[in-house]
Write an enzyme that holds these catalytic residues in place. Structure first.
Site, PDB file in Angstrom:
ATOM      1  N   ASP A 161       0.829  -1.199   0.000  1.00 19.58           N
ATOM      2  CA  ASP A 161       0.000   0.000   0.000  1.00 19.58           C
ATOM      3  C   ASP A 161       0.866   1.251   0.000  1.00 19.58           C
ATOM      4  OD1 ASP A 161      -2.561   1.483   0.301  1.00 19.58           O
ATOM      5  OD2 ASP A 161      -1.630   2.086   2.182  1.00 19.58           O
ATOM      6  N   SER A 183      -7.047  -0.085   0.025  1.00 18.70           N
ATOM      7  CA  SER A 183      -5.948   0.508   0.796  1.00 18.70           C
ATOM      8  C   SER A 183      -6.328   0.583   2.282  1.00 18.70           C
ATOM      9  CB  SER A 183      -5.661   1.903   0.227  1.00 18.70           C
ATOM     10  OG  SER A 183      -4.909   2.680   1.111  1.00 18.70           O
TER      11      SER A 183
HETATM   12  N1  URA Z   1      -6.683   6.651   2.962  1.00 15.39           N
HETATM   13  C1  URA Z   1      -5.991   5.521   2.752  1.00 15.39           C
HETATM   14  O1  URA Z   1      -5.502   4.910   3.693  1.00 15.39           O
HETATM   15  N2  URA Z   1      -5.850   5.086   1.493  1.00 15.39           N
HETATM   16  C2  URA Z   1      -6.384   5.704   0.421  1.00 15.39           C
HETATM   17  O2  URA Z   1      -6.236   5.237  -0.682  1.00 15.39           O
HETATM   18  C3  URA Z   1      -7.099   6.888   0.656  1.00 15.39           C
HETATM   19  C4  URA Z   1      -7.246   7.331   1.941  1.00 15.39           C
END
Ligand code: URA
Length: 435
Positions: A161, A183
């Site tokens: 991520d 995410s």
């Molecule tokens: N917050 C996150 O953790 N990921 C995203 O893609 C957008 C907001």
């Protein structure tokens, strides 16, 4: 398997198999798929979306890209809460000790502020000595002994991520619902959550600007939760105006403490009650949402939540004396009042603009490595719907220099719109998505 073929599939909106999704996440994280191909894939997803099954597979593949936390030692259900981010959102500071005081164990990983939104870690670190960088053992011991802890996310959780988000950030693909959903949910699952309560913000200060988009994001995350065996509930809440009155780290800590004393802003208190009721139901402490609310209300009246905050601050090395004497917290060199220039009703307090003003004062950062000014920020004295007389004080601006404060005062005037006619205060809770 070739990344080229998977880009074509994404471009056609086709479902990807588990193996194909795992190939993309594994090879990209390892640096064997170049950024330009991954960017093309993200842009295809941005335009075509991802089928629900593929979104869930993507989430689990991201979870498996790094370490995961297990809470088996605690022998309890781990309920986590996540907000998609807003302005003045100090909910975690209030909600975590409040729910912990009902007997639910809370192990919370939080983030730092970026752009116009603040972050829980920065707020907590406004408390002298507070450490959010506990080791894994310290984190587990703290939760075991005091029932709560709030720490920063460690770098070994969901490395896919981190890399993907950085790429999305520079390729205009952040605001894709399946990519945001995977995410967020991958980080919650990797942190060991069994049950997840989401606060999906919608409005001028939020990621999602319209209710239909926020609902789709909430539904996508709830669906990931169902497909991955983590019961997930989402509340969709209004972020057109800042939550509560204070925006800025120290100012928000003060407001959180007031709220735990039962003297907080109505909207913040209501949001914590609604989210807390969901959490205590998920943890099995109450069998319905009304019973959950009642438990939350009764718990607040015992003073237990403030005690839990004190225990957490002490356990994490902070000066818990701030609870009884907030003057220990850093204060700004310059504090000036903003005065109403007309008589009327407050029609709008543009949340994103207020967040940007606070950031300009030094309360937030443009880049993650930027230093912040913990004492800086905007303290509003009004909410949408309030009747105001010309000359009333409507805000206070806290900053390091006269120049910064003067500029911010003018911007606060511009962030506020007026109406000559009465304005109905907007509802806070807009929807609930479950199952
Ligand atoms: N917050 C996150 O953790 N990921 C995203 O893609 C957008 C907001």
């Amino acid at each position: 398997m070739r990344m080229y073929d998977l880009i074509v599939k994404a471009r056609e909106g086709a479902e990807l198999s588990r193996e194909e999704v795992r190939f993309i996440v594994r090879e990209y994280t390892a640096g064997r798929i170049p950024d330009y191909q991954m960017a093309a894939w993200c842009m295809a997803v941005y335009f075509r979306g991802l089928p629900p099954k593929t979104t869930a597979e993507l989430t689990l593949a991201m979870v498996d890209s790094g370490a995961t936390l297990s809470w088996s030692e605690l022998d309890t259900v781990i309920v986590d809460k996540h907000s998609t981010g807003g302005v003045g959102d100090k909910t975690t500071l209030v909600l975590v000790p409040w729910v912990a005081a009902t007997g639910v164990k809370i192990a919370k990983m939080s983030g730092r502020g970026l752009g116009h939104t603040g972050g829980t870690l920065d707020k907590l670190e406004a408390i002298p000595g507070f450490r959010s960088d506990l080791s894994r053992d310290e984190f587990i011991d703290s939760v075991q002994e005091t029932g709560l802890a709030i720490v920063g996310q460690t770098n070994d959780l969901v490395p896919a991520d981190r890399k993907l988000y950085a790429l999305r950030d520079v390729t205009a693909t952040v605001d894709s619902i399946p990519l945001i959903a995977s995410s967020i949910m991958s980080k919650k699952i990797a942190a060991g959550a069994d049950r997840i309560i989401l606060d999906v913000k919608v409005g001028k200060g939020a990621f999602m600007q319209d209710l239909s988009g926020a609902r789709r994001l909430a539904e996508t995350m709830v669906d990931i939760g169902r497909k991955t065996g983590r019961n997930t509930v989402a509340l969709i809440t209004n972020m057109d105006q800042p939550l509560g009155f204070s925006v800025g780290n120290v100012l928000e800590v003060r407001e959180a403490i007031d709220t735990l004393r039962g003297k907080g802003p109505a909207d913040l208190t209501e949001l914590c009650l609604a989210l807390g009721a969901e959490m205590v139901v998920q943890a099995g402490k109450a069998d319905s949402l009304p019973a959950g609310r009642e438990l939350m209300n009764k718990t607040l009246a015992t003073g237990g939540p403030l005690e839990k905050l004190r225990q957490m601050i002490t356990r994490q090395g902070g000066e818990a004396g701030v609870i009884d004497d907030p003057s220990i917290l850093p204060t700004a060199a310059v504090v000036q009042e903003v005065v109403a220039t007309k008589t009327g009703y407050i029609e709008d307090i543009h949340a994103r603009t207020v967040g940007l003003i606070a950031m300009g004062l030094g309360a937030g950062r443009q880049r993650l490595e930027d230093e912040i000014d913990l004492a800086a920020g905007v303290e509003l004295l009004v909410k949408v719907g309030d009747a105001v007389q010309k000359g009333d004080i409507i805000a206070r601006v806290h900053g390091a220099t006269e120049d910064k404060v003067a500029a911010a005062k003018a911007q606060v005037q511009e962030a506020i719109s007026w109406s000559a006619l009465p304005v109905v205060a907007p509802p806070l809770l807009l929807d609930r998505v479950s199952r």
